[in-house]
Design a protein around this motif. Structure first.
Motif, PDB file in Angstrom:
ATOM      1  N   ASP A 442       0.852  -1.173   0.000  1.00 50.22           N
ATOM      2  CA  ASP A 442       0.000   0.000   0.000  1.00 50.22           C
ATOM      3  C   ASP A 442       0.896   1.234   0.000  1.00 50.22           C
ATOM      4  O   ASP A 442       1.211   1.806   1.032  1.00 50.22           O
ATOM      5  CB  ASP A 442      -0.923  -0.016   1.219  1.00 50.22           C
ATOM      6  N   ASN A 476       0.557   3.048 -10.958  1.00 50.97           N
ATOM      7  CA  ASN A 476      -0.508   2.272 -11.597  1.00 50.97           C
ATOM      8  C   ASN A 476      -0.052   1.647 -12.903  1.00 50.97           C
ATOM      9  O   ASN A 476      -0.372   0.494 -13.217  1.00 50.97           O
ATOM     10  CB  ASN A 476      -1.727   3.168 -11.848  1.00 50.97           C
ATOM     11  N   TYR A 503      -3.492  -3.999  -5.247  1.00 48.10           N
ATOM     12  CA  TYR A 503      -4.841  -3.424  -5.205  1.00 48.10           C
ATOM     13  C   TYR A 503      -5.671  -4.137  -4.152  1.00 48.10           C
ATOM     14  O   TYR A 503      -5.648  -5.359  -4.056  1.00 48.10           O
ATOM     15  CB  TYR A 503      -5.517  -3.541  -6.579  1.00 48.10           C
ATOM     16  N   GLU A 504      -6.400  -3.355  -3.381  1.00 50.54           N
ATOM     17  CA  GLU A 504      -7.181  -3.933  -2.283  1.00 50.54           C
ATOM     18  C   GLU A 504      -8.479  -4.571  -2.756  1.00 50.54           C
ATOM     19  O   GLU A 504      -8.983  -5.500  -2.122  1.00 50.54           O
ATOM     20  CB  GLU A 504      -7.497  -2.841  -1.252  1.00 50.54           C
ATOM     21  N   THR A 505      -9.054  -4.093  -3.872  1.00 47.02           N
ATOM     22  CA  THR A 505     -10.326  -4.642  -4.359  1.00 47.02           C
ATOM     23  C   THR A 505     -10.230  -4.979  -5.844  1.00 47.02           C
ATOM     24  O   THR A 505      -9.477  -4.339  -6.611  1.00 47.02           O
ATOM     25  CB  THR A 505     -11.476  -3.642  -4.158  1.00 47.02           C
ATOM     26  N   SER A 507     -12.671  -4.580  -7.969  1.00 49.59           N
ATOM     27  CA  SER A 507     -13.352  -3.543  -8.738  1.00 49.59           C
ATOM     28  C   SER A 507     -12.414  -2.384  -9.083  1.00 49.59           C
ATOM     29  O   SER A 507     -12.405  -1.897 -10.228  1.00 49.59           O
ATOM     30  CB  SER A 507     -14.573  -3.023  -7.973  1.00 49.59           C
ATOM     31  N   TYR A 508     -11.597  -1.953  -8.095  1.00 52.16           N
ATOM     32  CA  TYR A 508     -10.679  -0.851  -8.377  1.00 52.16           C
ATOM     33  C   TYR A 508      -9.600  -1.298  -9.364  1.00 52.16           C
ATOM     34  O   TYR A 508      -9.219  -0.563 -10.276  1.00 52.16           O
ATOM     35  CB  TYR A 508     -10.050  -0.333  -7.096  1.00 52.16           C
ATOM     36  N   PHE A 509      -9.112  -2.517  -9.189  1.00 52.00           N
ATOM     37  CA  PHE A 509      -8.109  -3.077 -10.108  1.00 52.00           C
ATOM     38  C   PHE A 509      -8.661  -3.105 -11.534  1.00 52.00           C
ATOM     39  O   PHE A 509      -7.995  -2.692 -12.497  1.00 52.00           O
ATOM     40  CB  PHE A 509      -7.725  -4.474  -9.639  1.00 52.00           C
ATOM     41  N   SER A 510      -9.907  -3.577 -11.675  1.00 49.11           N
ATOM     42  CA  SER A 510     -10.507  -3.680 -12.998  1.00 49.11           C
ATOM     43  C   SER A 510     -10.701  -2.303 -13.622  1.00 49.11           C
ATOM     44  O   SER A 510     -10.500  -2.117 -14.837  1.00 49.11           O
ATOM     45  CB  SER A 510     -11.854  -4.399 -12.908  1.00 49.11           C
ATOM     46  N   THR A 511     -11.089  -1.313 -12.789  1.00 49.49           N
ATOM     47  CA  THR A 511     -11.282   0.060 -13.283  1.00 49.49           C
ATOM     48  C   THR A 511      -9.984   0.636 -13.829  1.00 49.49           C
ATOM     49  O   THR A 511      -9.947   1.203 -14.930  1.00 49.49           O
ATOM     50  CB  THR A 511     -11.824   0.959 -12.158  1.00 49.49           C
ATOM     51  N   VAL A 512      -8.889   0.497 -13.057  1.00 47.87           N
ATOM     52  CA  VAL A 512      -7.588   1.016 -13.487  1.00 47.87           C
ATOM     53  C   VAL A 512      -7.096   0.267 -14.719  1.00 47.87           C
ATOM     54  O   VAL A 512      -6.572   0.867 -15.672  1.00 47.87           O
ATOM     55  CB  VAL A 512      -6.559   0.916 -12.340  1.00 47.87           C
ATOM     56  N   LYS A 515      -8.957   1.386 -17.791  1.00 51.37           N
ATOM     57  CA  LYS A 515      -8.581   2.753 -18.134  1.00 51.37           C
ATOM     58  C   LYS A 515      -7.264   2.789 -18.901  1.00 51.37           C
ATOM     59  O   LYS A 515      -7.094   3.568 -19.846  1.00 51.37           O
ATOM     60  CB  LYS A 515      -8.480   3.595 -16.861  1.00 51.37           C
TER      61      LYS A 515
END
Length: 537
Positions: A442, A476, A503-505, A507-512, A515
């Motif tokens: 982190d 990232n 990445y902790e989640t 969903s955030y990993f998939s979003t980044v 992108k």
């Protein structure tokens, strides 16, 4: 040896644990108990050699503790401390052979003296027991008993009243005379100047041996007291007034200093008192210690009790901060250290260097360093808060040797950090390497900045200029590159890969991921798998 601390007040026990340099007195284990019952239970795990105990506690008193110890036949030295001065408590403590009775708040010097007395008494009792066991004469213990007596005299654990001193002499069956005067010779050495090849306890033994052979002309410890105080190691030698002349004493002390330099590889300093009554020796010791503490220029020599360190009234000394600032900017490490050494030598030549002036020079030097680091956006605390830097800073106050060691360390670290700060490409490379090594954690920009000793804002500015990316964007990007490799070469789930790349989640990993790549992790894995099959890979 083992020591047990007993007090229902936990902070007091913690202070005692940290206050005393236990290893210096031979203790390799210090246990804690907060009531009599817990303390008695700890005895099953090993009988302590020394117990330091409060008297008044809610669940049993210290008097009950010492009574239980004596009834069990345990051979422990015992020191009481309490908030209330009580004749009943004191007399009861004496009846159970307590070694000392101290009042709170605890004074470190008195406590260390009590510990030293208790250890000496314990060793004496045990040695006596061994001699009695084998039927040896008490005479063989005379040196140990007398050394313990002189320790008590110098540390003021025996009252300076002559009648009480005489009582102790009779009690210990010694032949010491209270009506004659004695000369105290105090030899000192900085702990920091002890050669690294020496184990500290071995050095103390060699120092005491050499002092005995040279000053007493015999290898016995009946008139030798070795002890440590702050950053100094001392050996006190007690001589009868008529043993030798002042000239002979000075010659022996000079020889001791010479041999310390040759064989112990350190600089010793000796102080010789005037002949004084036995009840004044503790005060004489304190006076000689004060002389030693204030002695900066005249170390490695022999001094009398009333020697005045001749130094001219110093004018206000200001370090040439402009010159040192220029040398730091030019990164001239050798010139900085040599110039500082030359400034100190000139003050010595003029008899104007003492502890106060040395402190002024130290603070002015630091002012130069901090000002330069601030201009370079370097966080100074990252350079000088480690244990080595802190130890050298404290020791530099009264020793030219330690001052120059400290100045060399400060100069080295400052100049090297300036070099790093002036090579923006090097800084960015180092920051990127830190990100590469820690991208699974982190991570934030404060941690990256700390790794290169810069402020976060300054590093962010340099990083953006050099890479065109913010540190977060670069992090990232690096994480997604690592994730893409895992998606192709491993069978880890999307969730596992997200965790592996920091990445902790999911969903955030998939979003980044989407992108930066234009597709989801699953879609990327499927497409790469299809392409590999199509190409026969």
């Amino acid at each position: 040896m083992k020591c047990m601390l007993i007090d229902d007040d936990i902070p007091t026990v913690q202070v005692l644990t940290e206050l005393i340099p236990w290893t210096a007195y031979g203790f390799n284990e210090v246990s804690q108990a907060h009531c009599v019952q817990d303390a008695q239970t700890l005895f099953d795990a090993g009988i302590p050699d020394l117990v330091i105990c409060d008297i008044e506690m809610p669940r049993g008193s210290g008097i009950e503790m010492i009574q239980w110890i004596r009834e069990q036949g345990y051979d422990c030295a015992f020191i009481f401390f309490t908030c209330h001065e009580s004749f009943d408590f004191a007399s009861t403590a004496i009846s159970f052979n307590a070694d000392s009775y101290l009042l709170k708040p605890l004074n470190q010097e008195k406590l260390e003296a009590a510990v030293m007395k208790a250890v000496g008494g314990l060793k004496w009792r045990r040695q006596m027991g061994e001699y009695q066991k084998f039927g040896m004469a008490w005479l063989k213990n005379k040196g140990l008993v007398e050394a313990s007596f002189w320790t008590d005299i110098l540390m003021a654990t025996i009252s300076p009243r002559l009648d009480l001193i005489q009582g102790e002499i009779l009690k210990r069956e010694l032949t010491i005379k209270t009506e004659q005067s004695y000369v105290l010779v105090l030899a000192s050495v900085f702990l920091s100047e002890i050669d690294e090849k020496w184990n500290e306890s071995t050095f103390r033994y060699a120092f005491a041996n050499l002092s005995s052979e040279i000053m007493l002309l015999r290898l016995e410890y009946d008139r030798i007291v070795s002890y440590q105080k702050n950053s100094m190691l001392y050996v006190a030698v007690i001589l009868d007034e008529d043993d030798t002349s002042q000239v002979q004493l000075e010659e022996r002390a000079a020889l001791l200093i010479q041999l310390m330099n040759e064989y112990l590889k350190c600089m010793g300093t000796c102080y010789i008192s005037e002949a004084k009554p036995i009840n004044e020796l503790s005060g004489v010791k304190t006076e000689l210690e004060r002389m030693d503490h204030s002695n900066v220029m005249f170390r490695g020599k022999v001094h009398g009790q009333h020697t005045v360190f001749q130094r001219e009234q110093p004018e206000r000394y200001d370090l040439d901060t402009e010159l040192y600032t220029s040398l730091f900017i030019e990164r001239e490490k050798a010139q900085i250290v040599n110039r500082l050494k030359k400034d100190l030598e000139q003050l010595v030549a003029k008899n104007q260097l003492h502890a106060e002036t040395l402190q002024v020079i130290r603070e002015d030097f630091l002012q130069v360093v901090y000002a330069i680091l601030a201009k370079k956006n370097v966080q100074a605390h990252q350079l000088f808060t480690d244990q080595l830097a802190q130890q050298l800073y404290v020791k530099s106050e009264h020793s030219l040797f330690d001052f120059m060691k400290w100045a060399h360390l400060v100069t080295e670290r400052t100049v090297e950090t300036i070099k790093e700060s002036q090579r923006s490409e090097g800084i960015v490379d180092k920051a990127m390497r830190y990100i590469h090594d820690n991208y699974t954690k982190d991570l934030n920009r404060d941690e990256v900045a700390a790794s290169v000793f810069l402020t976060p804002d300054y590093l962010a500015k340099v990083f953006k200029q050099e890479t065109g990316l913010t540190m977060k964007e670069y992090l990232n990007d690096y994480r997604i590159k690592a994730a893409k490799l895992m998606l192709i070469e491993s069978r880890l789930s999307i969730g596992q890969i997200a965790m592996e790349t920091g990445y902790e989640t999911i969903s955030y990993f998939s979003t980044v991921f989407k992108k930066l790549t234009g597709e989801t992790p699953n879609a990327y894995r499927s497409r790469q798998s299809y392409d590999r099959e199509k190409n026969g890979v």
